[in-house]
Design a protein around this motif. Structure first.
Motif, PDB file in Angstrom:
ATOM      1  N   UNK A   1       0.813  -1.196   0.020  1.00  0.00           N
ATOM      2  CA  UNK A   1      -0.063   0.247  -0.041  1.00  0.00           C
ATOM      3  C   UNK A   1       0.819   1.143  -0.059  1.00  0.00           C
ATOM      4  N   UNK A   2       2.426   1.074   0.095  1.00  0.00           N
ATOM      5  CA  UNK A   2       3.095   2.303   0.300  1.00  0.00           C
ATOM      6  C   UNK A   2       4.227   1.983  -0.775  1.00  0.00           C
ATOM      7  N   UNK A   3       4.735   3.001  -1.206  1.00  0.00           N
ATOM      8  CA  UNK A   3       6.089   2.834  -2.173  1.00  0.00           C
ATOM      9  C   UNK A   3       7.457   2.134  -1.360  1.00  0.00           C
ATOM     10  N   UNK A   4       8.162   1.791  -1.971  1.00  0.00           N
ATOM     11  CA  UNK A   4       9.438   1.175  -1.540  1.00  0.00           C
ATOM     12  C   UNK A   4      10.444   1.069  -2.279  1.00  0.00           C
ATOM     13  N   UNK A   5      11.639   1.261  -1.874  1.00  0.00           N
ATOM     14  CA  UNK A   5      12.929   0.863  -3.040  1.00  0.00           C
ATOM     15  C   UNK A   5      13.148  -0.374  -3.222  1.00  0.00           C
ATOM     16  N   UNK A   6      13.688  -0.714  -4.369  1.00  0.00           N
ATOM     17  CA  UNK A   6      13.843  -1.923  -4.987  1.00  0.00           C
ATOM     18  C   UNK A   6      15.234  -1.683  -5.443  1.00  0.00           C
ATOM     19  N   UNK A   7      16.433  -2.572  -5.028  1.00  0.00           N
ATOM     20  CA  UNK A   7      17.567  -2.552  -5.635  1.00  0.00           C
ATOM     21  C   UNK A   7      17.567  -3.755  -6.719  1.00  0.00           C
ATOM     22  N   UNK A   8      18.114  -3.280  -7.766  1.00  0.00           N
ATOM     23  CA  UNK A   8      18.207  -4.443  -8.635  1.00  0.00           C
ATOM     24  C   UNK A   8      19.497  -4.399  -9.280  1.00  0.00           C
ATOM     25  N   UNK A   9      20.150  -5.650  -9.284  1.00  0.00           N
ATOM     26  CA  UNK A   9      21.608  -6.100  -9.526  1.00  0.00           C
ATOM     27  C   UNK A   9      21.640  -6.306 -10.891  1.00  0.00           C
ATOM     28  N   UNK A  10      22.575  -5.842 -11.559  1.00  0.00           N
ATOM     29  CA  UNK A  10      22.896  -6.407 -13.161  1.00  0.00           C
ATOM     30  C   UNK A  10      24.402  -6.551 -13.413  1.00  0.00           C
ATOM     31  N   UNK A  11      24.352  -7.786 -14.124  1.00  0.00           N
ATOM     32  CA  UNK A  11      25.876  -8.160 -14.318  1.00  0.00           C
ATOM     33  C   UNK A  11      25.839  -8.428 -15.937  1.00  0.00           C
ATOM     34  N   UNK A  12      26.858  -7.916 -16.642  1.00  0.00           N
ATOM     35  CA  UNK A  12      27.214  -7.914 -17.938  1.00  0.00           C
ATOM     36  C   UNK A  12      28.337  -8.686 -18.095  1.00  0.00           C
ATOM     37  N   UNK A  13      28.224  -9.845 -18.979  1.00  0.00           N
ATOM     38  CA  UNK A  13      29.449 -10.475 -19.275  1.00  0.00           C
ATOM     39  C   UNK A  13      29.498 -10.659 -20.665  1.00  0.00           C
ATOM     40  N   UNK A  14      31.075 -10.796 -21.024  1.00  0.00           N
ATOM     41  CA  UNK A  14      31.261 -11.131 -22.609  1.00  0.00           C
ATOM     42  C   UNK A  14      31.278 -12.483 -23.126  1.00  0.00           C
ATOM     43  N   UNK A  15      31.571 -12.717 -24.103  1.00  0.00           N
ATOM     44  CA  UNK A  15      31.497 -13.773 -24.674  1.00  0.00           C
ATOM     45  C   UNK A  15      32.164 -15.008 -23.794  1.00  0.00           C
ATOM     46  N   UNK A  16      33.316 -14.729 -23.258  1.00  0.00           N
ATOM     47  CA  UNK A  16      34.015 -15.865 -22.613  1.00  0.00           C
ATOM     48  C   UNK A  16      33.402 -15.935 -21.201  1.00  0.00           C
ATOM     49  N   UNK A  17      32.493 -15.271 -20.760  1.00  0.00           N
ATOM     50  CA  UNK A  17      31.756 -15.156 -19.532  1.00  0.00           C
ATOM     51  C   UNK A  17      32.343 -14.254 -18.382  1.00  0.00           C
TER      52      UNK A  17
END
Length: 159
Positions: free
Chosen positions: A123-139
């Motif tokens: 019913x109230x707003x909240x912070x949502x942290x989202x993690x993103x990882x970017x990898x290259x072709x070799x992982x």
């Protein structure tokens, strides 16, 4: 209640090229992301994965994938994951992003976004942290981001 974005993704996956069609639909709705020509390759509640090809329009003067192209990719997967994971009664907007450039980004990039905490109806707003990882072709991890999403209830519609 079903999530419309996730339903569309699942429906299009039944067809050849469905991921490309879905990715184009996302870019039609949010045109700026078309600048990196992303391909959303996996979408489920709590996870979104997308790729971009390394080509001239996402390159910098050093011949690597430009830092801002990586930021755009991170914001795309974080936003699509959040949208596909929330109940229809909630909405979101990014409030900030911190990034780390860890290695030269060359070749195709593969990004994965996951929430740091469960997404809930509130019913109230909240912070949502989202993690993103970017990898290259070799992982190898070339880039990491933490995107601060603000999640809040949608306003009631007037009758």
């Amino acid at each position: 209640m079903a999530n419309r974005l996730l339903d569309l993704y699942r429906k299009l996956q039944r067809w050849p090229g469905g991921d490309r069609l879905f990715s184009r639909a996302v870019c039609f709705k949010a045109p700026y992301f078309a600048s990196i020509a992303p391909r959303i390759v996996r979408l489920e509640p709590g996870r979104c994965e997308a790729t971009i090809r390394h080509r001239r329009r996402v390159s910098n003067h050093l011949g690597t994938v430009h830092a801002i192209a990586l930021c755009n990719l991170a914001e795309l997967v974080a936003g699509v994951m959040t949208d596909a994971s929330l109940p229809a009664s909630m909405r979101w907007i990014p409030r900030g992003m911190t990034v780390e450039y860890l290695k030269k980004a060359t070749g195709p990039m593969h990004a994965v976004a996951t929430p740091d905490v469960p997404l809930v109806e509130s019913a109230e707003g909240y912070d949502l942290p989202v993690g993103v990882v970017v990898r290259d072709r070799s992982g190898d991890t070339v880039f990491r981001a933490r995107i601060a999403m603000w999640v809040s209830p949608r306003p009631a519609r007037a009758a």
